[in-house]
Design a protein around this motif. Structure first.
Motif, mmCIF file in Angstrom:
data_model
loop_
_atom_site.group_PDB
_atom_site.id
_atom_site.type_symbol
_atom_site.label_atom_id
_atom_site.label_comp_id
_atom_site.label_asym_id
_atom_site.label_seq_id
_atom_site.Cartn_x
_atom_site.Cartn_y
_atom_site.Cartn_z
ATOM 1 N N ALA A 116 0.801 -1.210 -0.058
ATOM 2 C CA ALA A 116 0.000 -0.071 -0.083
ATOM 3 C C ALA A 116 0.830 1.184 -0.072
ATOM 4 N N PHE A 117 2.153 1.270 0.597
ATOM 5 C CA PHE A 117 2.745 2.360 0.799
ATOM 6 C C PHE A 117 3.620 2.576 -0.518
ATOM 7 N N PHE A 118 4.006 1.456 -1.181
ATOM 8 C CA PHE A 118 4.660 1.614 -2.386
ATOM 9 C C PHE A 118 3.753 2.004 -3.415
ATOM 10 N N GLN A 119 2.578 1.539 -3.425
ATOM 11 C CA GLN A 119 1.491 2.016 -4.485
ATOM 12 C C GLN A 119 1.128 3.341 -4.343
ATOM 13 N N ALA A 120 1.080 4.024 -3.358
ATOM 14 C CA ALA A 120 0.929 5.250 -2.818
ATOM 15 C C ALA A 120 1.997 6.189 -3.682
ATOM 16 N N LEU A 121 3.181 5.682 -3.199
ATOM 17 C CA LEU A 121 4.287 6.652 -3.956
ATOM 18 C C LEU A 121 4.159 6.511 -5.694
ATOM 19 N N GLU A 122 4.090 5.332 -5.889
ATOM 20 C CA GLU A 122 3.706 5.230 -7.400
ATOM 21 C C GLU A 122 2.750 6.014 -7.950
ATOM 22 N N ARG A 123 1.732 6.238 -7.397
ATOM 23 C CA ARG A 123 0.534 7.134 -7.619
ATOM 24 C C ARG A 123 1.132 8.406 -7.777
ATOM 25 N N TYR A 124 1.924 8.927 -6.671
ATOM 26 C CA TYR A 124 2.432 10.196 -6.776
ATOM 27 C C TYR A 124 3.449 10.404 -8.019
ATOM 28 N N ARG A 125 4.402 9.563 -8.265
ATOM 29 C CA ARG A 125 5.231 9.648 -9.365
ATOM 30 C C ARG A 125 4.263 9.764 -10.588
ATOM 31 N N ALA A 126 3.315 8.947 -10.901
ATOM 32 C CA ALA A 126 2.547 8.863 -12.050
ATOM 33 C C ALA A 126 2.006 10.250 -12.262
ATOM 34 N N TRP A 127 1.363 11.021 -11.034
ATOM 35 C CA TRP A 127 0.683 12.296 -11.237
ATOM 36 C C TRP A 127 1.941 13.437 -11.770
ATOM 37 N N LEU A 128 3.210 12.882 -10.929
ATOM 38 C CA LEU A 128 4.252 14.142 -11.372
ATOM 39 C C LEU A 128 4.321 14.049 -12.769
ATOM 40 N N GLN A 129 4.565 12.632 -13.341
ATOM 41 C CA GLN A 129 4.680 12.640 -14.848
ATOM 42 C C GLN A 129 3.690 13.437 -15.464
ATOM 43 N N ASP A 130 2.425 13.234 -15.229
ATOM 44 C CA ASP A 130 1.392 13.859 -15.969
ATOM 45 C C ASP A 130 1.310 15.362 -15.926
ATOM 46 N N GLN A 131 1.961 15.789 -14.865
ATOM 47 C CA GLN A 131 1.979 17.237 -14.582
ATOM 48 C C GLN A 131 2.798 17.704 -15.670
ATOM 49 N N PHE A 132 3.866 17.054 -16.363
ATOM 50 C CA PHE A 132 4.930 17.776 -17.172
ATOM 51 C C PHE A 132 4.489 17.122 -18.626
#
Length: 415
Positions: free
Chosen positions: A186-202
């Motif tokens: 669950a912790f690692f998935q939460a971090l992956e969601r943040y990284r995916a969001w960061l990529q989408d922002q750019f």
């Protein structure tokens, strides 16, 4: 269509200037821009890698500023995205030779991760594992934005994304104290969601479906979990092997020994047919049994075998690690067991041992379990056979009288 316009110093080496222009043309096709970006590069560069890095950093920072009233990305996150761009660029243009001579001043410092554990989680071993998981993640794949991780005993896992550069990323992670790998995923998935969001922002919204994106997040989390277990493949108990306080089977409860068990333990362990063949001396008194409890039995991984209905003490079972194990490996423990004579022939020790084997392989991710018994201990040999152990060798050990006796070494590998 908005584009990147590049102005370079006339004295710049031609091959470096050509690489920079090619990179900008590639960027114009790769990322959408809200307005033209003009870059005036005044420095002299001896490496195209350094210049291309600088262009990527400038474009990301300026694009972010143009799209928002204030930048969402920290300097570290700008660097992370620039690194992604260079990786993709090198895939498209293999003749671009990236080097490691990027100036140190361009390299950001990782941001801290703040950890808060719900006071309702009182087990110290669980709390230590939560901190270790975050510490490993922080070291292995550092975040460039401060993160606050809240481990909760009641709230579901959630990701609260920042909306401006002053906010931390907030993660709430539900804790499953009986299976900490669920918590880690669950912790690692939460971090992956943040990284995916960061990529989408750019880079803008991806063409992936929701299901495909979820599959990637799950894959990334599972890879992180595998790396985590590999990193701690030889962890000692104090470094994170978590033995639950109780293990329950159909007829039994495995729990920690208490000094209050001394009278019942003495009644079982005073029998000369029990201890000597298992390698320990006959107990001589209740006080002697109490000393054995405090000196040998009250350790992590050792359990009192008790009747689930009556609570009566029946015997003991446990996993020994490291130097205490015949394997000498911290990820290949040795199982040991004994049961009082009144309970022989009822299949209780195979039941208790199987519960620990399931725990060892499914929850603690051990690679193998070892089991040793004297060659003349036919009851223990039958238990080993029932549990699926394979004899691998016979060694000579000294019994309690100092006599050399054959001892059979068995192993059960993780399937």
């Amino acid at each position: 269509m908005a584009t990147i316009r590049l102005q370079l110093k006339p004295t710049l080496a031609p091959e470096i200037a050509v690489e920079a222009q090619r990179f900008c043309a590639w960027l114009n096709e790769m990322i959408p821009l809200p307005a033209d970006i003009k870059l005036i590069i005044k420095g002299d560069f001896t490496s195209s890698t350094t210049l291309v890095n600088l262009i990527a950093l400038q474009v990301i920072a300026r694009r972010d500023t143009l799209m928002h009233s204030e930048a969402l990305f920290t300097p570290g996150e700008v660097w992370t995205l620039a690194d992604e761009l260079l990786y993709t660029y090198q895939e498209d243009y293999p003749d671009f030779e990236a080097t490691d001579d990027v100036p140190a001043e361009l390299t950001p410092q990782p941001a801290p991760i703040w950890v808060q554990v719900d006071p309702a989680i009182t087990n110290d071993a669980v709390r230590a594992e939560l901190y270790r998981t975050v510490q490993w993640s922080e070291t292995t794949d550092p975040s460039m934005r401060p993160i606050t991780v809240n481990f909760s005993a009641t709230e579901p896992t959630a990701v609260t994304l920042p909306t401006n550069s002053q906010q931390d990323l907030q993660l709430t992670v539900a804790v499953n104290a009986q299976n900490l790998d669920h918590t880690r995923v669950a912790f690692f998935q939460a971090l992956e969601r943040y990284r995916a969001w960061l990529q989408d922002q750019f880079f803008g919204t991806t063409d992936l479906t929701v299901e495909e994106n979820e599959a990637l997040i799950t894959e990334g989390a599972n890879e992180s979990l595998a790396e985590y277990h590999h990193a701690f493949a030889h962890a000692l108990p104090a470094q994170g092997v978590y033995f639950p306080p109780t293990v329950t089977t159909e007829r039994l409860v495995l729990r920690a020994f208490s000094e209050d068990d001394a009278p019942e333990l003495y009644e079982l362990a005073k029998d000369p047919d029990i201890g000597p063949i298992a390698g320990w001396p006959v107990h001589t008194s209740v006080a002697n049994s109490r000393d054995n409890i405090t000196d040998f039995l009250q350790i992590e991984g050792t359990y009192a075998v008790t009747n689930r209905q009556s609570g009566k003490l029946l015997g003991a079972v446990g996993l020994k690690l490291g130097e205490d194990s015949v394997s000498h490996y911290d990820d290949e423990p040795e199982i040991g067991y004994w049961i009082g004579k009144p309970y022989w022939g009822q299949g209780l020790i195979p039941e208790a041992s199987q519960a620990l084997i399931d725990l060892a392989f499914n929850e603690l991710h051990f690679k193998a379990i070892w089991l040793c018994h004297r060659a003349d201990n036919h009851k223990s040999a039958r238990v080993a056979e029932k549990l699926g152990f394979t004899p691998v060798r016979t060694r000579q050990i000294k019994d309690l009288t100092g006599k050399l006796v054959p001892d059979v070494v068995n192993v059960l590998r993780h399937k």
